[in-house]
Design a protein around this motif. Structure first.
Motif, PDB file in Angstrom:
ATOM      1  N   ALA A  32       0.862  -1.181   0.000  1.00 47.60           N
ATOM      2  CA  ALA A  32       0.000   0.000   0.000  1.00 47.60           C
ATOM      3  C   ALA A  32       0.896   1.228   0.000  1.00 47.60           C
ATOM      4  O   ALA A  32       1.357   1.674   1.040  1.00 47.60           O
ATOM      5  N   VAL A  33       1.209   1.744  -1.245  1.00 46.00           N
ATOM      6  CA  VAL A  33       2.035   2.939  -1.371  1.00 46.00           C
ATOM      7  C   VAL A  33       1.110   4.090  -1.748  1.00 46.00           C
ATOM      8  O   VAL A  33       0.388   4.008  -2.742  1.00 46.00           O
ATOM      9  N   PRO A  34       1.164   5.128  -0.996  1.00 47.85           N
ATOM     10  CA  PRO A  34       0.290   6.259  -1.319  1.00 47.85           C
ATOM     11  C   PRO A  34       0.635   6.849  -2.682  1.00 47.85           C
ATOM     12  O   PRO A  34       1.760   6.769  -3.157  1.00 47.85           O
ATOM     13  N   ALA A  35      -0.329   7.453  -3.339  1.00 54.04           N
ATOM     14  CA  ALA A  35      -0.159   8.005  -4.694  1.00 54.04           C
ATOM     15  C   ALA A  35       0.926   9.070  -4.735  1.00 54.04           C
ATOM     16  O   ALA A  35       1.697   9.147  -5.692  1.00 54.04           O
ATOM     17  N   ARG A  36       1.035   9.917  -3.721  1.00 59.59           N
ATOM     18  CA  ARG A  36       2.046  10.969  -3.755  1.00 59.59           C
ATOM     19  C   ARG A  36       3.456  10.395  -3.719  1.00 59.59           C
ATOM     20  O   ARG A  36       4.370  10.933  -4.318  1.00 59.59           O
TER      21      ARG A  36
END
Length: 198
Positions: A32-36
């Motif tokens: 789960a890597v954030p979009a930013r």
């Protein structure tokens, strides 16, 4: 007993997959890597790639320079083609010279002269003229006798002095034409300047 007993395990209760099948099955891990953070990672990779390309281009060795074209005298040939069919003039000798060039190398003839002050020379066409690359050109040369007292009597003289030019340089050199040129010129001079035997 009435036939009621302990509950028995059903079919495939204890069935386990073989270790080979378990190793072949890919493990799915989802990060789960954030979009930013993904955008920053893509920008960092693009910047690294651009920097690497720029460093390669700036440090790549330069191609070797092309060799200079040859000197004009190295790509041109002169051949005596005999007395000109244009006819004789009193006190003059007209002959043809074939000037040829190598393929891909054109040469301009800026001047045709000779070293003796007792003789004058003219050409048709008049200089300067160009011999196209890989071709030959017929030039009519006329030698005029100006002073019989000073005219050279040596069969090997006079030379033809030619000034040649191409994209590399301008060269002046002396040419001795073979093929009977000295004998024909000597006979023409003798005819124009008849001297009593000593």
């Amino acid at each position: 007993m009435s036939g009621i007993g302990p509950v028995e395990p059903g079919e495939d209760t204890y069935h386990h997959p073989s270790p080979a099948l378990a190793a072949a099955a890919p493990a799915r891990v989802r990060l789960a890597v954030p979009a930013r953070h993904r955008r920053k990672a893509v920008l960092a990779a693009a910047a690294t790639l651009t920097t690497g390309v720029c460093v390669y281009v700036l440090n790549a060795p330069a191609p070797p320079p092309a060799p200079p074209p040859p000197w004009p005298s190295q790509v041109v040939g002169f051949a005596y083609a005999g007395a000109s069919p244009k006819g004789e003039q009193a006190g003059a000798f007209t002959f043809d010279v074939s000037i040829s060039t190598e393929p891909g190398r054109r040469v301009t003839v800026d001047a045709v002269t000779q070293p003796s002050a007792a003789l004058a020379i003219s050409t048709e066409p008049s200089a300067p003229f160009t011999v196209p690359a890989g071709e030959s050109r017929e030039v009519a040369v006329t030698v005029y006798v100006l002073d019989c007292g000073e005219v050279p009597r040596n069969a090997g003289l006079p030379f033809l002095d030619v000034t040649l030019r191409n994209e590399r340089a301008v060269q002046k050199q002396s040419r001795i034409l073979g093929g009977g040129y000295p004998e024909d010129l000597g006979a023409a001079i003798q005819k124009a300047c008849v001297r009593p035997a000593p």
